[in-house]
Structures are given as structure tokens and as C-alpha cells.
Design a protein around this motif. Structure first.
Motif, PDB file in Angstrom:
ATOM      1  N   LEU A  67       0.854  -1.188   0.000  1.00 54.16           N
ATOM      2  CA  LEU A  67       0.000   0.000   0.000  1.00 54.16           C
ATOM      3  C   LEU A  67       0.887   1.233   0.000  1.00 54.16           C
ATOM      4  N   ILE A  72      -5.140   6.315   2.037  1.00 54.80           N
ATOM      5  CA  ILE A  72      -6.118   5.682   1.144  1.00 54.80           C
ATOM      6  C   ILE A  72      -6.498   4.293   1.643  1.00 54.80           C
ATOM      7  N   SER A  75     -10.409   3.315   1.447  1.00 56.86           N
ATOM      8  CA  SER A  75     -10.913   3.082   0.087  1.00 56.86           C
ATOM      9  C   SER A  75     -10.263   1.846  -0.516  1.00 56.86           C
ATOM     10  N   TRP A  76      -8.996   1.600  -0.196  1.00 56.73           N
ATOM     11  CA  TRP A  76      -8.296   0.397  -0.667  1.00 56.73           C
ATOM     12  C   TRP A  76      -8.946  -0.855  -0.085  1.00 56.73           C
ATOM     13  N   ARG A  79     -12.301  -1.465  -1.629  1.00 55.94           N
ATOM     14  CA  ARG A  79     -12.155  -1.957  -3.007  1.00 55.94           C
ATOM     15  C   ARG A  79     -11.871  -3.458  -2.989  1.00 55.94           C
ATOM     16  N   ARG A 152     -12.042   5.588  -7.157  1.00 52.50           N
ATOM     17  CA  ARG A 152     -10.886   4.729  -6.867  1.00 52.50           C
ATOM     18  C   ARG A 152     -11.330   3.329  -6.438  1.00 52.50           C
ATOM     19  N   ILE A 153     -12.376   3.250  -5.637  1.00 49.23           N
ATOM     20  CA  ILE A 153     -12.850   1.952  -5.145  1.00 49.23           C
ATOM     21  C   ILE A 153     -13.413   1.112  -6.279  1.00 49.23           C
TER      22      ILE A 153
END
Length: 181
Positions: A67, A72, A75-76, A79, A152-153
Motif C-alpha cells: 500500500l 487511502i 478506500s483500498w 475496493r 478509486r474503489i
């Protein structure tokens, strides 16, 4: 707009990125409820939601060192949960195609008692939305993500997110008003 994690959370994320197992356990404890609710809502009434949520955290543990930025992380993580849920839905669809029909397949478990009738209607209406629209509504319900975060997700543009959210909200409103068309 990125959501900056709280200082304690940011430090925990950094320790987890460095391989600290206690920090990883702390992140799992902090997020297991939110991720579990998101996965369950994505899959609907699926008895395997816990397996999908657990797979999300396994993937988190395996990838957290790579990462790039701790800000983030949420959101990571969502996702990863989204992708694990979509993968499960695809596998479930394929299993249905290749599973022979038996009389027990027609039996449906009785729905559990839900105190809030309106919440039950919303949950039922959510299951009728296409997956790409449902996931956005669920992500917005989970956290007040920005369009950039949602992009982003989900891996689409912010413009596509805005369009899908508009369609999702419109469709959800119609379903709640009894318009099935």
C-alpha cells in the motif's frame, strides 16, 4: 477529497505496513463490522458472506505492505471487499448454471423478523438494483465517500460514479414507491 485517518489509526496503518501483526489484528478488529455489513449487503442473503469478508482481510494482510499511502487505506480495503464480493457473485452465478436441480433447491429459508419495516423495504429494494448501482449506494451508506474515493474503489471515473449514483437513487426511489418497471 481524501479522508485523513485519525492520528492513532494512521500510526496503526503504518505499523501494519511495516509488518506488525498486532497492528494488522487491530485493523481487522476496527473494520470487521463495517466490511462484514458491506459484504453481506452486496451478496444479499448469502450464507457465505463471512467467508468473503474473511477473504477480504486475508487479501488485506497479504497486500498491506505494498500500500503506497496510509491515507487511502479505507478506500483500498473497501475496493478489496467489493472485488471479493463481485468475484463471489460471479462464482455463485456459474455454480447455479452447473448444479443439477433438486427439490430442496426450491425451499427458501423463512425471512427473519425485522422490526423496522421501512429498513426491510430498503434492503429488499437494494437487491433489485444492478450490482454496480447497489455497490455505490452501499458504499455511500457505509461512509460519506467523495466521488473521487468512489471512483478509486470501483475503478471507474468520477463522472461515471455521479451518473450511476443518480440512476441508483432514482431507481431506488421508484422501487420504494412500488414502481417495479
Amino acid at each position: 477529497m481524501r479522508h485523513e485517518p485519525a492520528p492513532d489509526l494512521a500510526a496503526t496503518i503504518e505499523r501494519a505496513r511495516a509488518g506488525d501483526q498486532a497492528a494488522i489484528r487491530t485493523l481487522i478488529e476496527l473494520y470487521q463490522g463495517r466490511v462484514g455489513r458491506f459484504v453481506l449487503a452486496m451478496l444479499g442473503d448469502d450464507s457465505e458472506w463471512e467467508d468473503v469478508a474473511q477473504a477480504t482481510f486475508v487479501k488485506m494482510m497479504l497486500g498491506i505492505e505494498r500500500l503506497q499511502a496510509g491515507d487511502i487505506f479505507e478506500s483500498w480495503l473497501f475496493r478489496i471487499a467489493r472485488n471479493a464480493s463481485l468475484d463471489h457473485l460471479r462464482r455463485r452465478r456459474w455454480r447455479r448454471l452447473f448444479t443439477s436441480w433438486e427439490p430442496r433447491h426450491g425451499e427458501v429459508a423463512a425471512p427473519r423478523e425485522i422490526e423496522d419495516r421501512r429498513l426491510a423495504q430498503v434492503e429488499q429494494a437494494l437487491t433489485k438494483l444492478p450490482v454496480d448501482q447497489r455497490e455505490l449506494i452501499l458504499l455511500m451508506r457505509e461512509n460519506d465517500w467523495s466521488y473521487g474515493d468512489l471512483a478509486r474503489i470501483t475503478g471507474v471515473t468520477a463522472t461515471a460514479v455521479k451518473s450511476r449514483l443518480f440512476r441508483a437513487r432514482s431507481r431506488l426511489r421508484a422501487l420504494m414507491n412500488g414502481d417495479e418497471s
